[in-house]
Design a protein around this motif. Sequence first.
Motif, mmCIF file in Angstrom:
data_model
loop_
_atom_site.group_PDB
_atom_site.id
_atom_site.type_symbol
_atom_site.label_atom_id
_atom_site.label_comp_id
_atom_site.label_asym_id
_atom_site.label_seq_id
_atom_site.Cartn_x
_atom_site.Cartn_y
_atom_site.Cartn_z
ATOM 1 N N LEU A 429 0.861 -1.169 0.000
ATOM 2 C CA LEU A 429 0.000 0.000 0.000
ATOM 3 C C LEU A 429 0.903 1.226 0.000
ATOM 4 C CD1 LEU A 429 -2.750 -1.136 2.543
ATOM 5 C CD2 LEU A 429 -2.887 -1.088 0.049
ATOM 6 N N SER A 430 1.253 1.669 -1.200
ATOM 7 C CA SER A 430 2.107 2.840 -1.444
ATOM 8 C C SER A 430 3.586 2.543 -1.265
ATOM 9 C CB SER A 430 1.706 4.027 -0.563
ATOM 10 O OG SER A 430 0.356 4.381 -0.786
ATOM 11 N N SER A 431 3.968 2.014 -0.116
ATOM 12 C CA SER A 431 5.380 1.725 0.130
ATOM 13 C C SER A 431 5.511 0.529 1.047
ATOM 14 C CB SER A 431 6.079 2.947 0.739
ATOM 15 O OG SER A 431 5.476 3.301 1.965
ATOM 16 N N THR A 432 6.722 0.057 1.175
ATOM 17 C CA THR A 432 6.986 -1.126 1.988
ATOM 18 C C THR A 432 6.924 -0.787 3.470
ATOM 19 O OG1 THR A 432 8.471 -1.899 0.241
ATOM 20 C CG2 THR A 432 8.586 -3.028 2.352
ATOM 21 N N ASN A 433 6.252 -1.651 4.230
ATOM 22 C CA ASN A 433 6.268 -1.534 5.687
ATOM 23 C C ASN A 433 6.752 -2.850 6.277
ATOM 24 O OD1 ASN A 433 4.097 -3.299 5.470
ATOM 25 N ND2 ASN A 433 2.554 -1.693 5.782
ATOM 26 N N ALA A 434 6.686 -2.962 7.576
ATOM 27 C CA ALA A 434 7.213 -4.164 8.230
ATOM 28 C C ALA A 434 6.504 -5.420 7.752
ATOM 29 C CB ALA A 434 7.095 -4.024 9.747
ATOM 30 N N GLU A 435 5.197 -5.335 7.562
ATOM 31 C CA GLU A 435 4.427 -6.502 7.149
ATOM 32 C C GLU A 435 4.773 -6.929 5.729
ATOM 33 O OE1 GLU A 435 -0.249 -7.916 6.556
ATOM 34 O OE2 GLU A 435 0.220 -5.915 7.335
ATOM 35 N N SER A 436 4.795 -5.957 4.801
ATOM 36 C CA SER A 436 5.098 -6.306 3.416
ATOM 37 C C SER A 436 6.559 -6.712 3.240
ATOM 38 C CB SER A 436 4.747 -5.146 2.474
ATOM 39 O OG SER A 436 5.373 -3.955 2.868
ATOM 40 N N GLU A 438 8.213 -8.458 5.411
ATOM 41 C CA GLU A 438 8.220 -9.874 5.817
ATOM 42 C C GLU A 438 7.686 -10.752 4.686
ATOM 43 O OE1 GLU A 438 6.232 -12.721 9.293
ATOM 44 O OE2 GLU A 438 6.314 -10.544 9.568
ATOM 45 N N GLN A 439 6.658 -10.260 3.970
ATOM 46 C CA GLN A 439 6.094 -11.023 2.857
ATOM 47 C C GLN A 439 7.097 -11.130 1.706
ATOM 48 O OE1 GLN A 439 2.419 -9.124 1.762
ATOM 49 N NE2 GLN A 439 1.450 -9.492 3.756
ATOM 50 N N LEU A 440 7.834 -10.047 1.444
ATOM 51 C CA LEU A 440 8.849 -10.078 0.396
ATOM 52 C C LEU A 440 9.948 -11.080 0.728
ATOM 53 C CD1 LEU A 440 9.213 -6.263 -0.390
ATOM 54 C CD2 LEU A 440 8.395 -8.016 -1.984
ATOM 55 N N HIS A 441 10.389 -11.091 1.991
ATOM 56 C CA HIS A 441 11.411 -12.048 2.408
ATOM 57 C C HIS A 441 10.907 -13.482 2.249
ATOM 58 C CE1 HIS A 441 13.864 -9.032 5.046
ATOM 59 N NE2 HIS A 441 13.926 -8.792 3.749
#
Length: 504
Positions: A429-436, A438-441
């Motif tokens: 949602l616009s930019s990477t946060n802690a949750e996303s 973790e999903q990318l990793h």
Amino acid sequence: MKSDMTRRNFLKTAVAGVAGVAAMQMMSPFSASEAKAESAAQVIDGKARFSGVHNVRSVTDDLVYIGVSERRIELFENVYPIPRGVSYNSYLLLDEKTVLMDTVDRCASGQFMENLDYALNGRDLDYLVVQHMEPDHCATIPDVIARYPGVKIVCSKLAMDMMKQFFDMDVSSITQVVAEGDTLSTGRHTLAFVEAPMVHWPEVLMTYDTADGMLFSADAFGTFGALNGNLFADEVNFETEWLPDARRYYTNIVGKYGPQVQAVLQKAATLDIRMICPLHGPVWRDNFGWILDKYTRWSTYTPEDDAVAVFYGSIYGGTENAANLLASRLSQGGLRNVVVYDVSKTHVSELIAEAFRCSHLVFASVTYNMGLFTPMKNFMNDLIDHNLQNRSVALVENGSWSPVAGRVMGEMIARMPDMRTIGKTVTLLSSTNAESMEQLHALADEIALDMSGDPAPAQETSASASATAWRCTVCGYIYEGEALPDGYVCPLCGVGVDKFERVV
């Protein structure tokens, strides 16, 4: 300026000058036949031409390369960038009968005609074999016919019909139509014709010389790139200097026609091939197994390398950052063959070539106009048009209020045969946060595991998933669920359920 030079005096002086040149040639160390060839090169269709600018090279004792390299045009077929130029290959067989294999593009006609006249060395041209009617190989046919009116054209029936479309002339009276299995004896050589429809036009013929094992392969085994004095593939470092352009040429020009290429390769497997003479790029006389393996992989849509290509479409940098984070995680996990491309800046021909090369593809795109970012949409449509298949795919989407890029990409991937989706779509949602993050990793780890040969179960693409959703036709907001709640309103634009449409 006052002058006593009348037109008649001028012509007399010019004639005397030509005679003087002829006398000097007789006293020169050149042989009479060479002088005849030079003289023939000076006049074509009654018009004086420069002589002494021929550039030819022997392929064998009686086969001469008379092609031309072009470095001035920027786009091949007005589509594909060619910073290294391109060669238009043509070959002349000097047997009891003389045989010209194809002509060249109009932009190279002057040099080509000089080469042809010099290589013939005063002989007449008996045959012109037309293997491919694309203008970069056929444009000079009328010039050849005008210069050598006794020439006989050898081609497929469809090629003869196409000549009437390209040129305002009927060549049927001087044409010998040939088909699969037909032969032409020229003396020591016998030429056998091999039909190669849709590689990459329907009229294409290949020609096999049974005497010396030479395959004149039309556009097959061709490549972008002008020849830099080296004619043979073993005279250059082909794998490092030429392979990227050979791959880009094949995947973009011929890539759609893998089954047809496979059919031609099966025919070629029955021939004793000792040399491959393509219409673009170097001549092959060694290491056939290496280039045939490349063509086999490309035409069967088998990944050339165990590699990951990350393609991203980003507007303000959020999706670009996610693509770089994913690539970094892959590298940290031990993968060494990872490449990242901005689809807005990299020419689509490069992107297509890399998609054919790599086993694992990641598509990361921002949502745009309630759909897919335009450069990414165009790229993926090109992949569909080029028949890409048999790849492992992962998806990353972005959207500031209603991300739908992942769903659209999934629908497009579902149109490509034998594609496997790894992991779940990562949503930003616009930019990477802690949750996303973790999903990318997690997604990077799943890709690495898949490449290790111990893959996790593949996921279905979003196009074939069973989940139901509703899309606001005003702003594009997506509500996930089997049904909209009673009295539901869009949280973004405030419209009611009557403005939602069901999507699957």
